[in-house]
Design a protein around this motif. Structure first.
Motif, PDB file in Angstrom:
ATOM      1  N   ARG A   2      21.695  30.509  11.355  1.00  0.00           N
ATOM      2  CA  ARG A   2      22.567  30.809  11.957  1.00  0.00           C
ATOM      3  C   ARG A   2      22.745  31.444  13.014  1.00  0.00           C
ATOM      4  N   ARG A   3      20.941  32.080  14.095  1.00  0.00           N
ATOM      5  CA  ARG A   3      20.841  32.457  14.815  1.00  0.00           C
ATOM      6  C   ARG A   3      21.174  31.329  16.095  1.00  0.00           C
ATOM      7  N   LYS A   5      22.986  28.941  15.563  1.00  0.00           N
ATOM      8  CA  LYS A   5      23.917  27.764  15.417  1.00  0.00           C
ATOM      9  C   LYS A   5      25.111  29.005  17.111  1.00  0.00           C
ATOM     10  N   LEU A   6      24.328  30.835  16.793  1.00  0.00           N
ATOM     11  CA  LEU A   6      25.163  31.516  18.268  1.00  0.00           C
ATOM     12  C   LEU A   6      24.712  31.041  19.057  1.00  0.00           C
ATOM     13  N   VAL A   9      26.386  28.187  20.079  1.00  0.00           N
ATOM     14  CA  VAL A   9      27.829  28.771  20.877  1.00  0.00           C
ATOM     15  C   VAL A   9      28.121  28.918  22.357  1.00  0.00           C
ATOM     16  N   GLN A  10      27.217  30.507  22.052  1.00  0.00           N
ATOM     17  CA  GLN A  10      26.743  30.823  24.087  1.00  0.00           C
ATOM     18  C   GLN A  10      26.241  29.950  25.263  1.00  0.00           C
ATOM     19  N   LYS A  68      34.410  34.141  19.932  1.00  0.00           N
ATOM     20  CA  LYS A  68      33.987  35.277  18.781  1.00  0.00           C
ATOM     21  C   LYS A  68      33.638  35.392  17.380  1.00  0.00           C
ATOM     22  N   ASP A  70      33.054  34.313  13.306  1.00  0.00           N
ATOM     23  CA  ASP A  70      31.545  33.909  13.256  1.00  0.00           C
ATOM     24  C   ASP A  70      31.740  34.043  11.377  1.00  0.00           C
ATOM     25  N   SER A  71      30.876  33.365  11.014  1.00  0.00           N
ATOM     26  CA  SER A  71      30.370  33.538   9.319  1.00  0.00           C
ATOM     27  C   SER A  71      30.615  35.132   8.869  1.00  0.00           C
ATOM     28  N   ASP A  72      30.427  35.694   9.678  1.00  0.00           N
ATOM     29  CA  ASP A  72      30.362  37.106   9.278  1.00  0.00           C
ATOM     30  C   ASP A  72      31.997  37.337   8.921  1.00  0.00           C
ATOM     31  N   LEU A 110      31.009  25.879  13.336  1.00  0.00           N
ATOM     32  CA  LEU A 110      29.308  27.128  13.762  1.00  0.00           C
ATOM     33  C   LEU A 110      30.378  28.557  12.945  1.00  0.00           C
ATOM     34  N   VAL A 111      31.371  27.979  12.613  1.00  0.00           N
ATOM     35  CA  VAL A 111      32.119  29.605  11.864  1.00  0.00           C
ATOM     36  C   VAL A 111      31.734  29.139   9.993  1.00  0.00           C
TER      37      VAL A 111
END
Length: 182
Positions: A2-3, A5-6, A9-10, A68, A70-72, A110-111
């Motif tokens: 997950r990190r 992927k983030l 994206v960034q 912004k 995300d999966s969360d 990404l999500v």
């Protein structure tokens, strides 16, 4: 995972791989664009279903931009809808619309790459008992238009929602004109 992927994206956002317009869109704005593109491609009932899903999605992610999301946020949305007592099928439809919106902008991976749809019941329909059929026929026979709906449902196995939307075609006399054959 997950990190990673983030981080991707960034870096995409900062290096301009995703357009500023795409990154700045809120989920409801992106959904509106999606619905606009779908309007001419799907049946009115499908469009109505998807618009209803967007309405519910918009309540929870109205100000969230695509960058912004995300999966969360997706997991939180599902948890809130479950807490409201919404059925798995409805939630799956809503997340399905969100998935298609994000796929349109090439952002679903990404999500929701790891998202698994909620389990749905396998046998949601049940046949009427003979007593229920008799009662339905008795009530339907009290008005001609109800009788038509009864026979259509009997012959076609139409479900309740389909019967409710059933409309007979008006005759030329009812529509105020007559058809001419040229």
């Amino acid at each position: 995972m997950r990190r990673e992927k983030l981080r991707i994206v960034q870096s995409q956002n900062s290096s301009g791989l995703l357009s500023r317009k795409t990154v700045g869109l809120t989920v409801p704005e992106a959904a509106e664009a999606y619905i606009g593109r779908r309007a001419s491609l799907v049946a009115p009932c499908t469009l109505e279903l998807e618009q209803g899903a967007v309405k519910h999605l918009s309540k929870y992610v109205a100000t969230v931009t695509l960058a912004k999301l995300d999966s969360d946020a997706l997991a939180g949305y599902v948890a809130r809808r479950k807490a409201e007592g919404v059925g798995n099928r409805t939630i799956n439809i809503e997340v399905g619309v969100l998935r298609r919106v994000l796929k349109q902008f090439k952002l679903w991976h990404l999500v929701g790459e790891d998202y698994k749809p909620l389990p749905e019941p396998k046998n949601i329909d049940r046949a009427l008992s003979p007593e229920q059929e008799i009662k339905l026929f008795t009530v339907a026979s009290t008005r001609p238009e109800w009788s038509v709906a009864f026979w259509v449902s009997l012959v076609t196995a139409a479900r309740e929602g389909q019967i409710q939307r059933f409309q007979a075609f008006p005759s030329p006399r009812q529509s105020g004109g007559s058809k001419s054959s040229n």
